[in-house]
Design an enzyme around this catalytic site. Structure first.
Site, mmCIF file in Angstrom:
data_model
loop_
_atom_site.group_PDB
_atom_site.id
_atom_site.type_symbol
_atom_site.label_atom_id
_atom_site.label_comp_id
_atom_site.label_asym_id
_atom_site.label_seq_id
_atom_site.Cartn_x
_atom_site.Cartn_y
_atom_site.Cartn_z
ATOM 1 N N SER A 163 -28.307 11.804 -38.138
ATOM 2 C CA SER A 163 -27.449 11.754 -37.075
ATOM 3 C C SER A 163 -27.411 10.248 -36.685
ATOM 4 C CB SER A 163 -27.538 12.676 -35.806
ATOM 5 O OG SER A 163 -27.617 14.005 -36.202
ATOM 6 N N THR A 164 -28.604 9.593 -36.712
ATOM 7 C CA THR A 164 -28.917 8.312 -36.223
ATOM 8 C C THR A 164 -29.482 7.390 -37.500
ATOM 9 O OG1 THR A 164 -30.951 8.655 -35.299
ATOM 10 C CG2 THR A 164 -29.082 8.971 -34.080
#
Length: 187
Positions: free
Chosen positions: A9-10
């Site tokens: 996600s990051t």
């Protein structure tokens, strides 16, 4: 050819666990996207589909790394299969080469979507209950006067960061974030 796909996600999330698992099961290529699963634009996933050939096997460590929703997962797996390839998810032990594997895949997708929906619902209910008690969500606003004071103290180099935090009430992370933004703006 076995082809792996990873999504985190990051940018700061560690991919080592997923890389190790895909390498151990023999993936010759691994495509990595670093973006939230709610974004439809995943450039590495698009590259995977461009390079996917008949009899290839797409392998992911878990379903949540591949699709955003039940519908999205089903569409992605159908796309894999329409190109003559197969799909495997290691965590859920799903292999779509058999009728039972396809059935199990559909059931697991439905449960994953249910779990995601319940989390969203509980979060909304919790925020609503907090607002009813006068609490506002989100991060507290930083006092601009206190931040200016913290910057001045920082520039004098007479106090430690901890002392600046104690005097101004501005956290180290807020101070550094502000300083970094100013540095980027001056460039």
């Amino acid at each position: 050819m076995k082809i792996g796909y990873i999504r985190v996600s990051t940018i700061s999330q560690n991919i080592d666990r997923q890389v190790d698992a895909l390498s151990q099961c023999g993936c010759e290529k691994i495509f990595i996207d670093k973006c939230t699963g709610t974004k439809a634009n995943r450039p590495q996933l698009e590259k995977l589909f461009e390079q996917l050939r008949k009899n290839d096997i797409v392998i992911v460590t878990e379903l949540s790394r591949f699709g955003r929703s039940t519908k999205d997962l089903i569409n992605l797996v159908e796309q894999v299969e329409s190109q003559g390839a197969q799909f495997i998810s290691l965590k859920e032990d799903i292999d779509t080469t058999s009728a039972m594997g396809k059935f199990f895949f559909t059931i697991v997708c439905a449960f994953s979507q249910l779990q995601r929906d319940i989390i969203v619902q509980n979060t909304k209910e919790g925020l609503k209950a907090a607002r009813a008690r006068g609490r506002k969500g989100g991060r507290p606003k930083v006092d601009s006067k206190a931040l200016d004071n913290a910057v001045k103290l920082y520039k004098t180099k007479t106090l430690s960061i901890k002392e600046i935090e104690n005097v101004t009430g501005i956290s180290k992370s807020s101070l550094y974030k502000y300083l970094n933004q100013k540095e980027v703006q001056s460039e």
